[in-house]
Design an enzyme around this catalytic site. Structure first.
Site, PDB file in Angstrom:
ATOM      1  N   HIS A  52       0.848  -1.193   0.000  1.00 25.21           N
ATOM      2  CA  HIS A  52       0.000   0.000   0.000  1.00 25.21           C
ATOM      3  C   HIS A  52       0.884   1.243   0.000  1.00 25.21           C
ATOM      4  O   HIS A  52       1.916   1.279   0.670  1.00 25.21           O
ATOM      5  CB  HIS A  52      -0.888   0.038   1.252  1.00 25.21           C
ATOM      6  CG  HIS A  52      -1.885  -1.067   1.298  1.00 25.21           C
ATOM      7  ND1 HIS A  52      -3.021  -1.071   0.536  1.00 25.21           N
ATOM      8  CD2 HIS A  52      -1.901  -2.208   2.011  1.00 25.21           C
ATOM      9  CE1 HIS A  52      -3.713  -2.169   0.782  1.00 25.21           C
ATOM     10  NE2 HIS A  52      -3.046  -2.883   1.666  1.00 25.21           N
ATOM     11  N   ALA A 105      10.954 -21.106   9.446  1.00 29.42           N
ATOM     12  CA  ALA A 105       9.497 -21.024   9.484  1.00 29.42           C
ATOM     13  C   ALA A 105       9.022 -19.755  10.183  1.00 29.42           C
ATOM     14  O   ALA A 105       9.619 -19.304  11.156  1.00 29.42           O
ATOM     15  CB  ALA A 105       8.931 -22.249  10.191  1.00 29.42           C
TER      16      ALA A 105
END
Length: 180
Positions: free
Chosen positions: A98, A146
Site C-alpha cells: 500500500h 518457518a
C-alpha cells in the site's frame, strides 16, 4: 493474455487448485495437472516442478527446474524462483504494498507502490509461513526459517529467521565466523 493462458487458468482454478496434495496416497494426478496448467499460464516453467494444493500465483511468476510452490501459498506479482527451491506451506510473497507517503488523504485511497520483483536463488528452502516483502532477493543455498518475515536481502548460504529475519549462521562457514 492468450487462449493458452485462459485455458490453463480456468483448468487450474476449477480443478487443479482443489485436487489432493502431491504426496497424498490418492492424489488423482494433482501434481501433473497443476504443472500442466502452470505451463499454459506462465512464461517460464522448469522441468519437474511441484505446485501444491491451494497455491495461488500470478501470471508473471517464473519457476525453475525441480522447484515448488507450497500448499496454500500466495505469490503476488513477479516472483522468480530458481532451480531446486523448496517452499513450505502458507508462504506469502509480495511484490507491491500500500502507498503510505501522503498524510493528507487516507492510505486506502493512495493506491499501491510500484511493483518490486522478488528473486529467490537456486537450492533455497523457505520454511512454512514465511513472508517475503517487495524487492527482496534470497541468495543461492539460503534457508529461511518457518514464520520468518523477510524485509531485506538474504545472502547466499545464509540461514535467516525471525521477525524481521536476520542471519543466524552460514551453511558454508563455521559458526564462529558469523560473530566477526
Amino acid at each position: 493474455m492468450n487462449i493458452a493462458y485462459w485455458t490453463g487458468y480456468l483448468l487450474y482454478r476449477t480443478i487443479g487448485i482443489h485436487l489432493p496434495k502431491s504426496y497424498a496416497k490418492i492424489n488423482l494426478g494433482g501434481r501433473s495437472i497443476r504443472a500442466f496448467c502452470a505451463r499454459l499460464m506462465l512464461a517460464k516453467v522448469g522441468k519437474h516442478i511441484n505446485i501444491e494444493k491451494g497455491a495461488r500465483f500470478s501470471a508473471s511468476t517464473e519457476i525453475g527446474d525441480y522447484s515448488g510452490i507450497g500448499e496454500n501459498s500466495r505469490l503476488y506479482g513477479k516472483v522468480v524462483l530458481g532451480d531446486y527451491v523448496m517452499m513450505g506451506r502458507e508462504c506469502f510473497i509480495y511484490t507491491y504494498n500500500h502507498e503510505t507517503s501522503r498524510t493528507d488523504i487516507p492510505m486506502q485511497r493512495q493506491g499501491s507502490t510500484p511493483q518490486r520483483p522478488v528473486k529467490i536463488g537456486n537450492d533455497v528452502w523457505l520454511g512454512s509461513r514465511v513472508t517475503i516483502l517487495p524487492g527482496v532477493t534470497i541468495g543461492d543455498g539460503a534457508i529461511v526459517g518457518a514464520s520468518s518475515v523477510v524485509t531485506k536481502d538474504v545472502p547466499p548460504y545464509a540461514v535467516a529467521c525471525g521477525n524481521p529475519a536476520r542471519v543466524v549462521k552460514y551453511r558454508n562457514k563455521p559458526r564462529d565466523e558469523l560473530d566477526q
